[in-house]
Design a protein around this motif. Sequence first.
Motif, short mmCIF file in Angstrom:
data_model
loop_
_atom_site.label_atom_id
_atom_site.label_comp_id
_atom_site.label_asym_id
_atom_site.label_seq_id
_atom_site.Cartn_x
_atom_site.Cartn_y
_atom_site.Cartn_z
N LEU A 95 46.31 36.01 40.76
CA LEU A 95 45.52 37.09 41.36
C LEU A 95 44.18 36.58 41.87
O LEU A 95 43.71 36.99 42.93
CB LEU A 95 45.31 38.20 40.33
CG LEU A 95 46.57 38.95 39.87
CD1 LEU A 95 46.21 39.98 38.81
CD2 LEU A 95 47.28 39.61 41.05
N HIS A 96 43.57 35.68 41.10
CA HIS A 96 42.25 35.16 41.50
C HIS A 96 42.33 34.34 42.79
O HIS A 96 41.49 34.49 43.68
CB HIS A 96 41.68 34.30 40.37
CG HIS A 96 40.34 33.72 40.68
ND1 HIS A 96 39.21 34.51 40.87
CD2 HIS A 96 39.92 32.44 40.86
CE1 HIS A 96 38.18 33.73 41.14
NE2 HIS A 96 38.58 32.47 41.14
N SER A 97 43.34 33.50 42.89
CA SER A 97 43.46 32.65 44.08
C SER A 97 43.86 33.43 45.32
O SER A 97 43.71 32.95 46.44
CB SER A 97 44.48 31.53 43.82
OG SER A 97 45.77 32.07 43.57
N ARG B 224 44.39 28.38 28.75
CA ARG B 224 43.85 28.98 29.98
C ARG B 224 43.85 27.95 31.10
O ARG B 224 43.37 26.83 30.93
CB ARG B 224 42.43 29.49 29.76
CG ARG B 224 41.90 30.29 30.96
CD ARG B 224 40.56 30.92 30.64
NE ARG B 224 39.46 29.97 30.79
CZ ARG B 224 38.77 29.81 31.91
NH1 ARG B 224 39.08 30.53 33.00
NH2 ARG B 224 37.78 28.95 31.97
N GLN C 22 49.12 41.81 48.42
CA GLN C 22 49.25 41.16 47.12
C GLN C 22 50.35 41.75 46.25
O GLN C 22 50.79 41.12 45.30
CB GLN C 22 47.92 41.25 46.35
CG GLN C 22 46.74 40.62 47.05
CD GLN C 22 45.44 40.85 46.31
OE1 GLN C 22 45.43 41.39 45.22
NE2 GLN C 22 44.33 40.44 46.92
N ILE D 225 49.14 34.82 35.42
CA ILE D 225 48.89 35.99 36.25
C ILE D 225 47.45 36.02 36.76
O ILE D 225 47.19 36.37 37.92
CB ILE D 225 49.22 37.31 35.50
CG1 ILE D 225 49.11 38.52 36.44
CG2 ILE D 225 48.33 37.48 34.28
CD1 ILE D 225 50.04 38.49 37.61
N ARG D 226 46.49 35.63 35.93
CA ARG D 226 45.10 35.64 36.38
C ARG D 226 44.83 34.59 37.47
O ARG D 226 44.18 34.92 38.48
CB ARG D 226 44.16 35.45 35.19
CG ARG D 226 44.02 36.72 34.34
CD ARG D 226 43.21 36.47 33.09
NE ARG D 226 43.90 35.59 32.15
CZ ARG D 226 43.46 35.31 30.92
NH1 ARG D 226 42.31 35.82 30.50
NH2 ARG D 226 44.14 34.52 30.13
N PRO D 227 45.31 33.35 37.31
CA PRO D 227 45.13 32.39 38.42
C PRO D 227 45.78 32.86 39.72
O PRO D 227 45.24 32.64 40.80
CB PRO D 227 45.79 31.11 37.88
CG PRO D 227 45.68 31.23 36.40
CD PRO D 227 45.84 32.69 36.11
N THR E 253 42.31 26.70 34.34
CA THR E 253 41.02 26.82 35.00
C THR E 253 41.12 26.36 36.46
O THR E 253 42.08 25.71 36.86
CB THR E 253 39.95 25.99 34.27
OG1 THR E 253 40.35 24.60 34.29
CG2 THR E 253 39.80 26.43 32.84
N ALA F 193 42.71 36.66 45.85
CA ALA F 193 41.82 37.82 45.93
C ALA F 193 41.44 38.15 47.37
O ALA F 193 41.15 39.30 47.70
CB ALA F 193 40.56 37.56 45.10
N MET G 129 50.87 35.58 30.70
CA MET G 129 49.44 35.58 30.35
C MET G 129 48.72 34.38 30.94
O MET G 129 47.57 34.46 31.36
CB MET G 129 49.29 35.57 28.82
CG MET G 129 49.66 36.88 28.16
SD MET G 129 49.64 36.72 26.37
CE MET G 129 47.93 36.27 26.08
N SER H 252 40.97 27.13 40.70
CA SER H 252 41.61 28.10 41.59
C SER H 252 42.37 27.38 42.69
O SER H 252 41.92 26.36 43.21
CB SER H 252 40.57 29.04 42.21
OG SER H 252 41.19 29.97 43.06
#
Length: 253
Positions: free
Chosen positions: A97-99, A57, A106, A93-95, A59, A101, A90, A61
Amino acid sequence: HHYGKIAAFWGIAFLLPCTAVFGYKTALHEFLHIIVLDYIPFIILLFSLFVIAGGVRLTGSLAGTPASNTGLLALGTILASVMGTTGAAMLLIRPLLHSNAHRKHQVHMVVFFIFLVANIGGSLTPLGDPPLFLGFLKGVSFFWPTVNLFLKTVLLAFCLLVIFFALDTVLFNKERSSPTAEQPTVSKEKIGLEGKINLLLLLGVVLTVLMSGVVKLGAVFEVQGISVEGQNLLRDVLLLCLAGLSLKLTPWA
């Protein structure tokens, strides 16, 4: 919701005519051949990459700027051939989208992410994209994609990254000039990596797949006349062991 039914339909669409024309034994042999030598090894590799890569993962942003977004896509494109397109997607994609937001636009980020990280980036090894692994199972050299697709992959990835950077810059400047634009909030958490042990396990996956293409142990047993090679059986067992180690060594929270 009906994906399984549709897949079953296409399978039956082959098996029934094959049985009618060539007989039950031939149809059963072809069915078992594809299941034992292609499908099961493919699912085991995908499962291993999914579990192990899912244990890593990123961590912190990023700022969600065109430069950082392009850098993230470039990193994912490189990682996709090492940890698979699924694993790289995996991880990043979360970093991404999070950065972003706070950004109004988007959708283009996800589209280019799919192009680069989930597809093109996996072109250089059998670990990257499923068709290349199936080719490897059929005897194609592990490094054949690296040698033959490297320049094409680099050219295509470079062009898409340039297009993305230009598009994201235009949209970013447009959003920033808007009177109602939100200011990006950058997390104070430093950029870091959790589950680092999984990077060693990913290396184990690469070496295991390489081993199965180099070492020849001969046939171990047969299933309806289909020979299962020792190196392939050993590869699948080791991949499952590596996935098990990942589940055991990676914190769940």
